[in-house]
Structure formats: C-alpha cells, structure tokens
Write an enzyme that holds these catalytic residues in place. Structure first.
Site, PDB file in Angstrom:
ATOM      1  N   GLY A 353      -6.228   3.458   1.940  1.00 48.95           N
ATOM      2  CA  GLY A 353      -5.880   3.525   2.282  1.00 48.95           C
ATOM      3  C   GLY A 353      -5.422   2.296   2.259  1.00 48.95           C
ATOM      4  N   THR A 354      -3.298   1.280   2.240  1.00 48.10           N
ATOM      5  CA  THR A 354      -2.650  -0.034   2.092  1.00 48.10           C
ATOM      6  C   THR A 354      -1.868  -0.385   3.350  1.00 48.10           C
ATOM      7  OG1 THR A 354      -2.393   0.407  -0.243  1.00 48.10           O
ATOM      8  CG2 THR A 354      -0.993  -1.317   0.688  1.00 48.10           C
ATOM      9  N   VAL A 355      -1.817  -1.693   3.667  1.00 44.85           N
ATOM     10  CA  VAL A 355      -0.959  -2.154   4.756  1.00 44.85           C
ATOM     11  C   VAL A 355      -0.050  -3.249   4.238  1.00 44.85           C
ATOM     12  CG1 VAL A 355      -2.517  -1.528   6.635  1.00 44.85           C
ATOM     13  CG2 VAL A 355      -2.744  -3.780   5.577  1.00 44.85           C
ATOM     14  N   SER A 372      -5.168  -3.918   0.748  1.00 41.30           N
ATOM     15  CA  SER A 372      -5.554  -2.515   0.698  1.00 41.30           C
ATOM     16  C   SER A 372      -6.988  -2.338   0.242  1.00 41.30           C
ATOM     17  CB  SER A 372      -4.641  -1.778  -0.293  1.00 41.30           C
ATOM     18  OG  SER A 372      -5.055  -0.453  -0.500  1.00 41.30           O
ATOM     19  N   MET A 435       4.361   0.252   1.645  1.00 45.01           N
ATOM     20  CA  MET A 435       3.034   0.570   1.135  1.00 45.01           C
ATOM     21  C   MET A 435       2.930   2.070   0.881  1.00 45.01           C
ATOM     22  SD  MET A 435       1.589   2.395   3.770  1.00 45.01           S
ATOM     23  CE  MET A 435      -0.128   2.325   3.401  1.00 45.01           C
TER      24      MET A 435
END
Length: 534
Positions: A353, A354-355, A372, A435
């Site tokens: 799961g 990316t920020v 991420s 993202m």
C-alpha cells in the site's frame, strides 16, 4: 497556471494559497506535522521528513518504516534526486524461488522482502539538506503513535478492504505479528476510532536517537535478522549493513515548454516521460475530447510496454534511459498511434500500500517525496515488538533471465513509486505526484496534460475524472467520466469498463509556485488529505 479558479469538475476542495510554506499530504495530521516543523524553523526537507514519518503512523496500510522511498529536492538552484530503494538479499535467486515451489515471485512472505530504504532516506535527506535533527522532525510521529490518533475515513475503508486477506488468508506463525499489531481487535479499525502503535513509537525513538543507524547496523537490524532466521527468511543483518541510498541525476523531457522531471530507473518514472515524449507530437485541443484521450492512452500503452521490457536495476538494464527517451525513438513509436486502439508491443530502442507528499518553503526549497510498503501491508511480515511491516518489492522481479529486471542477489527491482517535478526555463514550478502502483505514470501524464495543455488549477488537475489502462485494450474509468467519451472511446476499439473503486485511480498532491512566490496547493479528493499552508 495557478490563476484559474474555475471548477469544471466536481470537487470537495478548493485550491489553497500560502507564501511562507506549504505541505500537501494524504493525511491532515501529516500535513499539520510538516507545517509545525516549518514554523519551528525547519525547512521544506525537514517538513517532508516529519510528514513522511507521520504518514508511516497514520496510514500503515499504505506505507511504513519497512518500505522504500524516493525524493526530488529543489535546493540551491537545481534539482537533486534520491533513490532510497533497497536491494535484494544475498540469498535471493531464481533457484531459491523455485526451490520453495514457486514459478514466479509470490505476493507475500520472505521471498518478496528487499532491504527497506525509508529510514536511510529520512537520515540522508535530513543530513544533506535539513536544518533540524531527526529527534525533532520525528517527534510528532512518535507522539501520535504513543497517544493514538482517530483513523481517517478513507484510511479506514482501505484498511477494511484488506481485513479478510490478512486475518484469514495468511497462514503461518510468521504472520501473527501483523495481526497483533494492525488488527489487535480481530478487525480493522473504524473511522474515527482511536488507534495506537506503541511499539512503532519506540522504533521511531530509536531511529531518531541513532540517526537511523540502528535499522541497518544496530539493535533494530538484529531484531530483523533474528525474525528472518526464525521464520525461514532470506534477509540478514549483513544485507541491511550493505544498504546505501544514492543521489542520482533526474531525467527530464521538454513538454510544450515545461521540463517534466522524474527519477531514473529502477523506478518507472521514465514511463511517464516516454509517454509525454510521444504525446507532445500531437495537438491537444480539449480535455474532454475522445481523440485527445485516445492519444494519451495509446502513448501510455506503448511507453509501459517498453518499461516492462527494459526497466530494472540500472546496473543490469540492457537498454539505456537515454535511448528510451531519444527523439528518434519517440518519433518511431509515435508513428504507431492511429485512430484506433492497438495491442502494444515493446520496441527496439537500441536501433537508433504508497503515500505521496510535497513541501515548499519561503527560501525556495521544494520536495517531491514518495514512500511505500507496496501491496497494503507489504509482505505481511511485521518484525515482532517493532511495528515494522516489511515491504514486498521483490514481487516485481522477473523470473526471465533475458529481462533487465531478472531476479538475483543484491539487485534493485522494478519500482512503481515515483515523485515528479515541473519547471520552466530553469525556474521551479513545483512538485507533484500521484501514488497508486502501476497507476502512477498514468496519473502523472494526466496531471501534466491537465495543467500544461488544459490550464486546470492544482485542485482541478487532481479532481478531473481519470482513466486507467489495465492491459491489452482494457481501460477502466471513474463513474464521473462523461458517458459520451465512454461511447466514443469504445468506438475507437478501447474496451471500457466503469470502476467504482476510486483507490485504483491514485491519490495525488500538488504545490505550484508563481513568480511572486505565492504557493498554490491541491490535495487529492480521493484521499483523506489536506494542504496545510502558512
């Protein structure tokens, strides 16, 4: 580009202005943490590290201390690139994968784990460009993890999506720490529910006190090694000790007078650049034109096929980035784009799961940053008593010996997380990013065209309905996508489906700076985020 205050597309937000500093992230608490650091005398780099650490706490199903990071930093009148992706363990090989009964690298477990680069990124950014010590910049994240925070609505929904998979889909004692840490009540947390990560708080304290050295050469490295050996893992402390983050020269293409910059491989930012290189040869009359969207899709498809064929660890790539971005190769590939959808194939460039978050300060420093764990909680492995969820970036390695991304020891895999930056005539316009795994180059293409070609402001550039290529001629679009465009694209041979899962279309942030020094920020309406300005 930041003077357009009209809103053509449904939006729950307006653009935000500021002059002394700005932080845009997918979590309000992270944006506020970064802004607080700016007000305490930190610069944009300090703010980025503070926001990144807070995101590792408040959005753990997207990222964590055990993931990778990349950054673009505008400082001292030029753009600097940081690749802090980790390499594969010395014991990882195609034979090791096959010996465990797999023909491809699986999604979960130790075969997917590469050395995490996030702690090293924080330390390197802070040491090279920061003004405040890590003990100060990580302090907000430590307090949040200790005291707890109310889980944001979109975060809660995303966490819920993975509940069944992680609670009942993963067997084996090695996955117990994940359930104990992130599903302690036997379920994912509800929106507004207070959630605490006390073990992660202690880890963050140790990272701050040691300049992140503990993760690679100290007590945290020993805990990771011990857990790996006890549960059949390939990662060793010696792998962690060998990690290095690398300062690299960003790549860029000139798109209608603007320089669009991305990091070089092993990330796939080059895919966005290749697509823009093709697209700039076509007129782009209207954002809501089926022909324009068709050309965007076809350019992205061709670029992605080249990316999948050639992008990997730069030391092992068989085709150079320069050849992939050459004008002659772009012209050759562009000639394949006609009026109808085609099934893309990789070209031969050697023939010719990316920020995500971004920050800015009044001194002119700007940061485009992304981190991420990859697929939600990554490998599903959480190091006991640390709160560290280990990424599964090794999942992207190829088992094909002819591939530039062939699996092997000490290699960086093909990477999906990519920060981006826009400038014009050598003057920074600002950082941006979207993202979302393999959506990211597609999101970058759409943000750039929304901004440069169609004049949308920062918020509308993010709000505009998106499309997503998923392979072959298959295209997914958001529910708000105009029906007439769906019909016209279908007439051109695209296989269109309407998706209701907005997470699949990425989550972006933008900060633009004008000639008067005024910042304009946009934050993704598909996320919980916020632009915090000063």
């Amino acid at each position: 580009m930041d003077r357009n205050l009209s809103y053509r597309y449904p939006s729950t937000r307006k653009v935000v202005f500021g002059t002394k500093g700005m932080v845009a992230t997918s979590q309000p608490l992270a944006a506020q943490a970064g802004l607080d650091i700016l007000k305490q005398g930190g610069n944009a780099v300090d703010a980025a590290v503070a926001a990144a650490a807070m995101l590792a706490v408040t959005e753990p199903m997207s990222n964590g201390v055990g993931g990778d990071a990349f950054a673009l930093v505008w400082s001292g009148g030029r753009l600097h690139g940081l690749n802090s992706s980790g390499r594969s363990p010395a014991l990882l090989s195609a034979e090791a994968v096959r010996n465990r009964g797999f023909s491809e690298v699986p999604r979960f477990g130790w075969l997917t784990v590469t050395v995490p680069g996030i702690p090293a990124a924080w330390a390197e950014l802070s040491k090279t460009f920061g003004r405040l010590p890590l003990t100060r910049t990580l302090e907000p994240a430590v307090a949040c993890a200790e005291d707890g925070w109310p889980v944001a609505p979109v975060t809660a929904a995303s966490w819920k999506r993975f509940e069944k998979e992680f609670l009942s889909g993963l067997a084996g004692p090695e996955y117990a720490p994940l359930r104990d840490t992130f599903f302690p009540s036997g379920r994912s947390p509800l929106a507004g529910e207070l959630f605490r990560l006390p073990e992660l708080a202690e880890t963050l304290k140790e990272l701050a006190a040691t300049g992140c050295e503990s993760f690679y050469r100290g007590g945290l490295a020993e805990k990771i090694d011990r857990f790996s050996r006890a549960t059949g893992g390939l990662l060793r402390k010696s792998d962690l000790e060998r990690h290095s983050s690398d300062w690299v020269r960003p790549l860029h293409v000139l798109y209608r007078g603007y320089e669009v910059s991305e990091l070089p491989p092993n990330g796939h930012g080059i895919v966005a650049l290749m697509a823009l290189n093709l697209l700039k040869g076509f007129p782009m009359e209207s954002r809501d034109s089926a022909l324009c969207i068709h050309r965007m899709i076809e350019s992205m498809k061709l670029a992605y096929e080249d990316g999948k064929a050639y992008v990997g660890d730069p030391a092992a790539m068989k085709v150079s980035a320069e050849n992939l971005l050459s004008e002659s190769y772009a012209e050759e590939r562009r000639s394949l784009i006609g009026g109808r959808a085609i099934l893309p194939r990789a070209g031969q460039p050697e023939k010719g799961g990316t920020v995500y978050l971004c920050t800015a300060d009044a001194e002119g420093n700007m940061v485009s940053y992304i981190q991420s764990s990859y697929c939600s909680f990554g490998s599903g492995l959480v190091v006991p008593e640390t709160g560290i969820s280990l990424q599964n970036r090794g999942m992207n390695f190829s088992m094909d010996p002819e591939s530039g991304n062939f699996i092997g020891p000490g290699k960086r895999s093909y990477h999906t997380i990519i920060p981006a930056f826009l400038s014009k005539d050598g003057v920074p316009v600002g950082p941006f990013g979207v993202m979302g795994g393999f959506m990211q180059p597609q999101g970058h293409l759409q943000v750039v065209t929304n901004t440069v070609d169609f004049g949308l402001n920062a918020q509308q550039s993010l709000d505009a309905p998106r499309w997503r290529w998923t392979g072959g001629n298959r295209i997914e679009v958001e529910p708000e996508f105009p029906p007439y465009l769906v019909r016209e694209l279908a007439d051109r041979g695209h296989e269109i489906s309407i998706s209701t899962v907005t997470d699949d279309f990425g989550r972006g942030q933008i900060i633009w700076r004008n000639s008067q020094g005024v910042f304009t920020g946009g934050s993704e309406s598909r996320a919980d985020g916020q632009v915090a300005a000063w």
